[in-house]
Design an enzyme around this catalytic site. Structure first.
Site, mmCIF file in Angstrom:
data_model
loop_
_atom_site.group_PDB
_atom_site.id
_atom_site.type_symbol
_atom_site.label_atom_id
_atom_site.label_comp_id
_atom_site.label_asym_id
_atom_site.label_seq_id
_atom_site.Cartn_x
_atom_site.Cartn_y
_atom_site.Cartn_z
ATOM 1 N N LYS A 102 40.619 18.664 35.474
ATOM 2 C CA LYS A 102 41.283 19.384 36.454
ATOM 3 C C LYS A 102 41.707 18.196 37.344
ATOM 4 O O LYS A 102 42.880 17.840 38.281
ATOM 5 C CB LYS A 102 40.885 20.300 37.494
ATOM 6 N N ASP B 277 47.003 26.003 35.059
ATOM 7 C CA ASP B 277 46.099 26.756 35.062
ATOM 8 C C ASP B 277 44.989 26.431 36.200
ATOM 9 O O ASP B 277 44.869 25.097 36.627
ATOM 10 C CB ASP B 277 45.322 27.067 33.901
ATOM 11 N N ASN B 278 44.317 27.369 36.816
ATOM 12 C CA ASN B 278 43.121 26.928 37.582
ATOM 13 C C ASN B 278 43.375 26.138 39.005
ATOM 14 O O ASN B 278 42.654 25.360 39.548
ATOM 15 C CB ASN B 278 41.928 26.009 36.853
ATOM 16 N N ASP C 47 46.091 22.431 31.360
ATOM 17 C CA ASP C 47 45.007 23.156 31.345
ATOM 18 C C ASP C 47 43.798 22.344 31.043
ATOM 19 O O ASP C 47 42.759 22.971 30.233
ATOM 20 C CB ASP C 47 45.026 24.527 30.720
HETATM 21 O O1 LIG Z 1 37.364 22.800 33.328
HETATM 22 C C1 LIG Z 1 38.221 23.534 32.856
HETATM 23 N N1 LIG Z 1 39.091 23.072 31.821
HETATM 24 C C2 LIG Z 1 38.768 21.926 31.366
HETATM 25 C C3 LIG Z 1 39.336 21.926 29.960
HETATM 26 C C4 LIG Z 1 39.357 21.039 29.430
HETATM 27 C C5 LIG Z 1 39.903 20.762 27.988
HETATM 28 O O2 LIG Z 1 41.004 19.979 27.569
HETATM 29 C C6 LIG Z 1 40.363 18.801 26.855
HETATM 30 N N2 LIG Z 1 40.621 17.776 27.728
HETATM 31 C C7 LIG Z 1 40.311 17.389 28.879
HETATM 32 N N3 LIG Z 1 41.040 16.050 29.151
HETATM 33 C C8 LIG Z 1 41.938 15.899 28.327
HETATM 34 C C9 LIG Z 1 42.699 14.751 27.869
HETATM 35 N N4 LIG Z 1 43.434 14.819 26.823
HETATM 36 C C10 LIG Z 1 43.089 15.682 26.021
HETATM 37 N N5 LIG Z 1 42.361 16.856 26.011
HETATM 38 C C11 LIG Z 1 41.815 16.851 27.170
HETATM 39 C C12 LIG Z 1 38.770 19.194 26.807
HETATM 40 O O3 LIG Z 1 38.229 18.391 25.797
HETATM 41 C C13 LIG Z 1 38.781 20.637 26.770
HETATM 42 O O4 LIG Z 1 39.184 21.085 25.511
HETATM 43 C C14 LIG Z 1 38.127 24.942 33.185
HETATM 44 C C15 LIG Z 1 36.949 25.572 33.956
HETATM 45 C C16 LIG Z 1 37.046 26.944 34.458
HETATM 46 N N6 LIG Z 1 35.955 27.380 35.215
HETATM 47 O O5 LIG Z 1 35.794 28.585 35.394
HETATM 48 O O6 LIG Z 1 34.980 26.584 35.411
HETATM 49 C C17 LIG Z 1 38.024 27.755 33.935
HETATM 50 C C18 LIG Z 1 39.095 27.032 33.459
HETATM 51 O O7 LIG Z 1 40.389 28.188 33.169
HETATM 52 C C19 LIG Z 1 39.111 26.151 32.864
HETATM 53 O O8 LIG Z 1 40.436 25.485 32.285
HETATM 54 MG MG LIG Z 2 41.778 26.779 32.498
#
Ligand SMILES: O=C(NC/C=C/[C@H]1O[C@@H](n2cnc3cncnc32)[C@H](O)[C@@H]1O)c1cc([N+](=O)[O-])cc(O)c1O
Ligand SMILES: [Mg+2]
Length: 214
Positions: free
Chosen positions: A144, A169-170, A141
């Site tokens: 993406k 997810d997503n 999650d």
């Molecule tokens: O963008 C989304 N999720 C990205 C989530 C990102 C999370 O993972 C961490 N991360 C990223 N690469 C990483 C690599 N390593 C560690 N943490 C990391 C980021 O610091 C953040 O805490 C998203 C967007 C929508 N939306 O509707 O727009 C809906 C959702 O359910 C979503 O999950």
């Molecule tokens: Mg998500």
């Protein structure tokens, strides 16, 4: 400097839930996101699907990529059998700080190892850092465009065994087209789509469950 949304989410948890009661923490976050400020937690609808897969797999070792505020961390950890561990990776220190407090408030800190850093660097260290042989369940999650690279990295590091489950997810919104194409066409996976909605909205989204065939 004003507060951030994760900090306001944490305050809502501390105000509207009972310490040591994971279900009340989950409900407090869902209420905050539905009625106050949307946030990118997996949410209650997709969360129920996540719960079902966690219960079915009953993992002794689980991995989560992208902790954010710890909502799905709490959902997963509350269902883990005694003696099992959830490792969750988060590279944003501010998010990690909030997630640590949410997980502790839920009383689940003994079941969760929150590791700060990028998944691309940490996945190859899982064996040496935590003595992990393989993961029974991986909840994906994070960004993406990292899903495919990290799934292939898990394979290359020998962290998946016959029957390991990836739950992403997503896969519709925001969407992970190249990951989806890979797990649905690779002979190494048996993949299935669970149709649902984007958290707290009517938009379509869903989870993809992919069983590694070894
Ligand atoms: O963008 C989304 N999720 C990205 C989530 C990102 C999370 O993972 C961490 N991360 C990223 N690469 C990483 C690599 N390593 C560690 N943490 C990391 C980021 O610091 C953040 O805490 C998203 C967007 C929508 N939306 O509707 O727009 C809906 C959702 O359910 C979503 O999950
Ligand atoms: Mg998500």
């Amino acid at each position: 400097m004003g507060s951030t949304r994760p900090q306001r989410l944490l305050r809502a948890v501390q105000k509207n839930s009972t310490r040591g009661d994971p279900q009340s923490v989950i409900s407090a976050i869902d209420h905050f996101c539905r009625h106050k400020e949307w946030a990118m937690n997996v949410g209650d609808e997709k969360g129920s699907i996540l719960d079902g897969v966690v219960s079915e797999v009953n993992p002794s070792t689980a991995l989560e990529l992208g902790t954010y505020c710890g909502y799905s961390t709490v959902r997963i950890a509350r269902l883990l059998p005694p003696g099992s561990q959830l490792i969750t990776l988060e590279f944003n220190p501010a998010y990690a700080a909030v997630a640590k407090q949410v997980i502790a408030w839920a009383g689940l800190q003994d079941k969760v190892q929150l590791v700060e850093g990028p998944s691309g660097d940490l996945i190859p260290q899982m064996k040496e850092l935590f003595g992990v042989k393989s993961f029974d369940l991986v909840f994906i999650d994070h960004w993406k465009d990292r899903y495919l690279a990290d799934a292939q990295l898990l394979e290359e590091c020998g962290l998946l065994r016959k029957g390991s489950v990836l739950l992403a997810d997503n896969v519709i919104c925001p969407g992970t087209p190249e990951y989806l194409e890979y797990v649905r066409n690779s002979p190494r996976y048996e993949s299935r789509y669970f149709k649902s909605h984007l958290e707290y909205t009517q938009a379509e989204d869903g989870l993809e469950k992919s069983v590694f065939l070894g």
